[in-house]
Design a protein around this motif. Structure first.
Motif, PDB file in Angstrom:
ATOM      1  N   PRO A   1       0.809  -1.221   0.000  1.00  0.00           N
ATOM      2  CA  PRO A   1       0.000   0.000   0.000  1.00  0.00           C
ATOM      3  C   PRO A   1       0.842   1.272   0.000  1.00  0.00           C
TER       4      PRO A   1
ATOM      5  N   ILE B   1       0.602   4.320  -2.874  1.00  0.00           N
ATOM      6  CA  ILE B   1       0.349   5.749  -2.683  1.00  0.00           C
ATOM      7  C   ILE B   1       1.475   6.574  -3.289  1.00  0.00           C
TER       8      ILE B   1
ATOM      9  N   GLY C   1       0.217  18.091 -12.039  1.00  0.00           N
ATOM     10  CA  GLY C   1       1.029  19.228 -11.615  1.00  0.00           C
ATOM     11  C   GLY C   1       1.021  19.470 -10.129  1.00  0.00           C
ATOM     12  N   THR C   2       0.704  18.471  -9.321  1.00  0.00           N
ATOM     13  CA  THR C   2       0.872  18.631  -7.867  1.00  0.00           C
ATOM     14  C   THR C   2       2.368  18.636  -7.575  1.00  0.00           C
TER      15      THR C   2
ATOM     16  N   PHE D   1       4.134  16.967  -4.908  1.00  0.00           N
ATOM     17  CA  PHE D   1       4.555  16.122  -3.800  1.00  0.00           C
ATOM     18  C   PHE D   1       6.062  15.952  -3.747  1.00  0.00           C
TER      19      PHE D   1
ATOM     20  N   MET E   1      11.147  12.706   0.279  1.00  0.00           N
ATOM     21  CA  MET E   1       9.903  12.022   0.630  1.00  0.00           C
ATOM     22  C   MET E   1       9.697  10.804  -0.263  1.00  0.00           C
TER      23      MET E   1
ATOM     24  N   PHE F   1       4.815   5.045  11.005  1.00  0.00           N
ATOM     25  CA  PHE F   1       4.561   6.378  10.484  1.00  0.00           C
ATOM     26  C   PHE F   1       5.026   7.472  11.428  1.00  0.00           C
TER      27      PHE F   1
ATOM     28  N   MET G   1       7.508  10.357  10.269  1.00  0.00           N
ATOM     29  CA  MET G   1       7.310  11.784  10.553  1.00  0.00           C
ATOM     30  C   MET G   1       8.536  12.382  11.211  1.00  0.00           C
TER      31      MET G   1
ATOM     32  N   LEU H   1      -2.323   1.760   3.885  1.00  0.00           N
ATOM     33  CA  LEU H   1      -2.672   2.663   2.781  1.00  0.00           C
ATOM     34  C   LEU H   1      -3.074   4.022   3.335  1.00  0.00           C
TER      35      LEU H   1
ATOM     36  N   THR I   1      -0.289   5.899   5.205  1.00  0.00           N
ATOM     37  CA  THR I   1       0.594   6.693   4.342  1.00  0.00           C
ATOM     38  C   THR I   1      -0.053   8.025   3.992  1.00  0.00           C
ATOM     39  N   LEU I   2      -1.332   7.970   3.600  1.00  0.00           N
ATOM     40  CA  LEU I   2      -2.030   9.190   3.189  1.00  0.00           C
ATOM     41  C   LEU I   2      -2.157  10.180   4.341  1.00  0.00           C
TER      42      LEU I   2
ATOM     43  N   THR J   1      -0.292  10.325   7.075  1.00  0.00           N
ATOM     44  CA  THR J   1       1.034  10.831   7.434  1.00  0.00           C
ATOM     45  C   THR J   1       1.469  11.909   6.451  1.00  0.00           C
ATOM     46  N   ASN J   2       1.253  11.654   5.165  1.00  0.00           N
ATOM     47  CA  ASN J   2       1.607  12.651   4.164  1.00  0.00           C
ATOM     48  C   ASN J   2       0.851  13.953   4.412  1.00  0.00           C
TER      49      ASN J   2
ATOM     50  N   HIS K   1       2.362  17.749   5.476  1.00  0.00           N
ATOM     51  CA  HIS K   1       2.095  18.966   4.699  1.00  0.00           C
ATOM     52  C   HIS K   1       1.058  19.871   5.323  1.00  0.00           C
TER      53      HIS K   1
ATOM     54  N   PHE L   1      -6.820  20.835  -6.268  1.00  0.00           N
ATOM     55  CA  PHE L   1      -5.836  19.771  -6.109  1.00  0.00           C
ATOM     56  C   PHE L   1      -4.412  20.300  -6.198  1.00  0.00           C
ATOM     57  N   THR L   2      -4.204  21.326  -7.038  1.00  0.00           N
ATOM     58  CA  THR L   2      -2.827  21.787  -7.233  1.00  0.00           C
ATOM     59  C   THR L   2      -2.557  23.141  -6.582  1.00  0.00           C
TER      60      THR L   2
ATOM     61  N   LEU M   1       0.516  22.350  -1.400  1.00  0.00           N
ATOM     62  CA  LEU M   1       0.701  20.954  -0.994  1.00  0.00           C
ATOM     63  C   LEU M   1      -0.251  20.519   0.104  1.00  0.00           C
TER      64      LEU M   1
ATOM     65  N   SER N   1      -3.188  19.511  -1.987  1.00  0.00           N
ATOM     66  CA  SER N   1      -2.950  18.259  -2.715  1.00  0.00           C
ATOM     67  C   SER N   1      -3.062  17.071  -1.775  1.00  0.00           C
ATOM     68  N   SER N   2      -2.425  17.205  -0.608  1.00  0.00           N
ATOM     69  CA  SER N   2      -2.453  16.103   0.362  1.00  0.00           C
ATOM     70  C   SER N   2      -3.859  15.870   0.880  1.00  0.00           C
TER      71      SER N   2
ATOM     72  N   LEU O   1      -5.926  14.205  -1.883  1.00  0.00           N
ATOM     73  CA  LEU O   1      -5.497  12.820  -2.103  1.00  0.00           C
ATOM     74  C   LEU O   1      -6.111  11.912  -1.036  1.00  0.00           C
TER      75      LEU O   1
END
Lengths: 600, 104, 200
Positions: free
Chosen positions: A206, A210, A222-223, A225, A236, B94, B98, C34, C37-38, C40-41, C45, C126-127, C130, C133-134, C137
């Motif tokens: 997973p 992502i 165009g993000t 990350f 990252m 996680f 971080m 899954l 990750t999202l 945490t990202n 941000h 979305f853009t 960040l 975007s995060s 997502l």
């Protein structure tokens, strides 16, 4: 009688849900893609045989580096391992099939299409040139404006999906479908290793999923990350990739460790030394494998706290690993050793993997890694563990279980030749890379200057590659010859210890005519040798007591896999892409409904 | 065949249904508390209160849904271990990410 | 005989848990990573709001989000009641509760659509930055899961309407329920971590 060889031709293979047939499909596909990976390696080694050669351009070389790594890991090792999971797990736990036969077929077709998509990049003339780990921001639209990276991204995404699905399948199979009496601590070590591998798969995949979505978003929408200009971070990507990537390499090695743990006891005529320790260590390696990922990133400026943590965690893994190595040696010690080809490969695994482990421990130390990172020293390390380790172990498995798959033995004479050609070729190619790396030769460079003093070892290394290639051809010949005229093996040619040897070779479609019942580890051995005396082996009856319920073949897995591929293909087309992907999604939905409503 | 404990002409609810409905009420109350706490401007940017208090509330909601609605409380120990083990592993991995990551 | 009744004749499993149920739990466990990750990202941000562009504080509407949360919670309750009814072979209540779950999913998606339109109207897309975007997502991935779940529950409901009394498959409904509850659990975490903590 080979009851699973095609009775009705190609269609039976396209719609099969039998784990044995699917295992063969995986194995055949793995060797098909090995041809690509091998040729890529030979081309690279030829380009590097002398300094300043320009047989291959830098761009082409970068493409070869990327595809060689990606192909060998995802399209050779993973499916070959899957072939063993598929064929052997149900047989070794006494089960009639896996938990979800159609999902099993789906995993295969999705994998195959993903592999074909990735290699289609050659036909499209847009081979990814970003290394097998595709570091940002080389993968950004700015630095890779064409679709080459998209082949890599979507190829990995698709084969990742295949592995995710199959990992759930095998995990449930192992947990739920063991025969009577087979508690977890009576399972063969190969099954333990396989079970832990499935956990690593369904937890780590997973994360890369992502990460791949993010890079796709960066490139398509165009993000930012992984774009520092937009506030993102290239590091990252490395974190996310390696949180997957490190467990991935344990995914590659644990099954081979399991196979070796099966082979050595049989050909030493001794039980595996320290069964409980082998179980704990395989679990510890799996668990710790999640906490070491940034040892691939020591040179990115993690800072002293992070570097120390990851360094210590990495060094800790050597403890359970070392315990396993000692236990394999202790199994051999005092045994009645037979040097069959399978055993030669298994023993070589122990030796080669140890060497690879030692170089690994070296770069577990950040200050040492600063010297070794991005040099050939690292290339030496991972080839010793993945090739000297995983590949040799898997070849051992092939020689060991080939008779069970096909009813015929591989030629021992040809096998011995292949083994020695591989050992010599492999060591000639990769041992010198330790020196080259320490002398500063950087990896992933298409050529090198003549005044560095690297010429001699590069020549040796390339010669080794050609020797290996000869060995590979011999293996191919061995397989074809043995399939046609190999000596018939019977059910138990090696005097094995585990359940699969109680079956005909190859096994009947339903596997076990009479549901097995085990009382201990290596139960089959104890059924043959009662109180130290050999008795008549209680092979499985040739007729089942009651008609077995076999799952019906199905074409929905193939259709669904096509839908997934179409969905991915849409990303290559800017204006019509949305329709292609949309159509793919529709095919997926239709296949899902068709699947749910058919009689399984 | 409808069972007698949930027969449509029997106004009494089965004990299981009662339990689910009680949990439903608890979940709603917890959500309302979260909402009203958020609306208090002096608290909502105060990490000392917000992090532990709201974190605990959502943890309770999570355990209630997972334990009771997903029946984990009555499943074999292995499944409980797999789920909670993974939940803990997720938090550990996680958190490490971080702490190691360049932007935090 | 209906396919789902033929497949797993309550066969014995080592763990005592049905094969398909165990598989769904493993999928759920996998999805923890899954969403881990999202989330945490997103946390990484949280402060990545480019100056001059809107952040969560500017566009979030806690009322709408709380209503979304409430709707999803209620659909979870409907889900357990649907499973209850299925186990008790009470056809009409089963169908009623099942469609209520699907309806809850649909309303939740409606709220998401409304919320996102409002964001786009305020140049929060979305853009944009960040943080955005995060955010998209994470919530987009969750929304996709809700969509799949809504489709799934609707299918169960419609199958039940067509086949009626002949079709009671508690295992199928339980698996769909596990998936649905998990989607709800993820939202519980998102509601707190993304929305309630926005001022921190």
């Amino acid at each position: 009688m080979a009851t699973y060889l095609p009775k009705t031709g190609i269609l039976s293979w396209l719609t099969t849900v039998d784990h044995k047939k699917i295992g063969i499909l995986y194995g055949a596909s793995a060797f098909f893609f090995l041809i690509f990976g091998g040729i890529e390696a030979l081309l690279m080694r030829t380009q590097l045989i002398l300094p300043n050669l320009e047989l291959i351009s830098a761009q082409t070389y970068n493409g070869l580096v990327t595809m060689h790594g990606t192909t060998m890991i995802f399209l050779f090792l993973m499916p070959l391992i899957s072939a063993f999971f598929n064929f052997m797990i149900p047989l070794m736990i006494g089960a009639p099939d896996v938990a979800y036969p159609r999902m099993n077929a789906l995993s295969f077709w999705v994998f195959l299409f993903g592999g074909l998509l990735l290699n289609y990049s050659f036909i499209a003339g847009q081979v990814p040139q970003v290394g097998w780990f595709a570091y940002a921001n080389l993968t950004s639209k700015t630095y890779t404006p064409d679709h080459s990276v998209d082949f890599w991204i979507l190829g990995i995404q698709i084969v990742g999906l295949a592995s995710l699905i199959s990992s759930i399948n095998f995990f449930v199979t192992i947990l739920n479908m063991r025969c009577k009496g087979m508690s977890l601590l009576k399972m063969p070590i190969f099954i333990w290793a396989s079970m832990i591998t499935q956990v690593l798969l369904f937890l780590s995949l997973p994360v890369i999923t992502i990460a791949l979505v993010m890079i796709t978003a960066d490139r398509t929408f165009g993000t930012g990350f992984f774009d520092p200009g937009l506030g993102g971070s290239v590091v990252m990507w490395q974190h996310l990739f390696w949180i997957f990537g490190h467990p991935e390499v344990y995914i590659l090695i644990l099954p081979a460790m399991g196979i070796v743990s099966e082979i050595i006891p049989v050909f030493s005529r001794k039980p595996l030394f320290g069964y409980p320790v082998m179980v704990y260590s395989v679990t510890a390696i799996g668990f710790l494998g999640f906490a070491v990922w940034a040892h691939h990133m020591f040179t990115t400026g993690l800072g002293p706290w992070a570097s120390t943590f990851f360094s210590l965690a990495t060094m800790m893994i050597s403890v359970p690993t070392g315990m396993k190595i000692f236990n394999w040696i202790s199994t051999l010690w005092g045994g009645q050793i037979r040097f069959t080809t399978a055993h030669l490969f298994a023993i070589s695994f122990v030796a080669m993997f140890t060497i690879g482990g030692l170089s690994g421990i070296m770069h577990a130390s950040p200050p040492i890694d600063y010297h070794q990172h991005d040099t050939y020293f690292v290339v030496a390390h991972f080839h010793y563990v993945l090739y000297g380790g995983a590949v040799m172990g898997l070849f051992g498995g092939i020689y060991y279980w080939f008779p069970k798959f096909f009813g015929r033995l591989l030629s021992e004479r040809l096998g011995r030749w292949q083994f020695w050609l591989y050992m010599i070729g492999f060591n000639l190619t990769f041992f010198p890379m330790h020196f080259l790396g320490l002398q500063g030769m950087p990896r992933r460079n298409f050529t090198y200057a003549p005044d560095q003093g690297w010429e001699f070892w590069n020549i040796v290394s390339s010669i080794g590659a050609y020797i290996t290639a000869v060995g590979a051809l011999l293996f191919a010949f061995n397989v074809i010859y043995s399939l046609l005229r190999g000596q018939k093996s019977g059910p138990d040619p090696w005097d094995g210890r585990t359940l699969e040897w109680s079956l005909e070779s190859p096994p009947p479609e339903y596997n076990f005519a009479a549901a097995p019942h085990v009382n201990q580890v290596d139960d089959w051995w104890h059924q043959k040798y009662v109180d130290g005396k050999k008795v008549s082996p209680p092979y499985q009856p040739t007729q089942p007591d009651s008609p077995p319920h076999l799952p019906n073949p199905s074409f929905w897995p193939l259709v669904l896999a096509i839908g997934v591929t179409l969905l991915a293909t849409g990303f290559f087309f800017s204006t019509t892409g949305i329709y292609i992907s949309g159509f793919g999604a529709l095919v997926i939905i239709i296949a899902a409904y068709g699947w749910s409503y058919e009689t399984p | 065949m409808p069972r007698s404990d949930i027969s449509s002409h029997d106004k009494k609810l089965s004990p299981i249904t009662k339990k689910y409905l009680i949990i439903c009420v608890v979940l709603v109350i917890l959500t309302l508390i979260e909402y009203f706490v958020f609306k208090i401007e002096t608290i909502r940017d105060n990490p000392v209160i917000m992090y532990p208090f709201l974190g605990a509330l959502s943890l309770v909601k999570l355990v209630l849904v997972v334990g009771s609605y997903m029946h984990l409380e009555s499943e074999p120990r292995l499944l409980k271990f797999l789920f909670f083990g993974t939940a803990i592993l997720t938090v550990v991995i996680f958190t490490i990410l971080m702490l190691s990551s360049p932007l935090t | 005989m209906h396919p789902t009744e033929v497949v797993h004749h309550h066969k014995q499993t080592n763990t005592g848990v049905d094969d398909r149920k165990l598989g769904m739990w493993i999928l759920i466990i996998s999805e923890c990573f899954l969403f881990g990750t999202l989330i945490t990202n997103f946390l990484i941000h949280k402060k990545s709001v480019k100056p001059g562009t809107p952040g969560g504080i500017d566009v979030f509407d806690i009322e709408i989000t709380t209503w979304s949360t409430f709707v999803l919670l209620m659909s979870s309750v409907a889900m357990v009641l649907a499973l209850q009814a299925c186990k008790n072979r009470a056809l009409r209540p089963f169908q009623f509760w099942t469609f209520l779950v699907a309806l809850g999913g649909l309303i939740f998606l409606g709220f998401q659509y409304y919320e996102f339109s409002h964001f786009l109207h305020n140049d929060f897309g979305f853009t944009t930055n960040l943080f955005a975007s995060s955010f998209f997502l994470l919530t987009g991935c969750h929304g996709l899961h809700v969509l799949v779940g809504t489709l799934w529950l609707s299918t169960i409901g419609i199958t039940s309407l067509i086949r009626g009394d002949r079709w009671f498959s508690p295992v199928s409904v339980e698996i769909a329920g596990l998936y649905w509850h998990f989607v709800d659990v993820v939202w519980i975490v998102i509601f707190t971590v993304v929305y309630l903590y926005i001022y921190l």
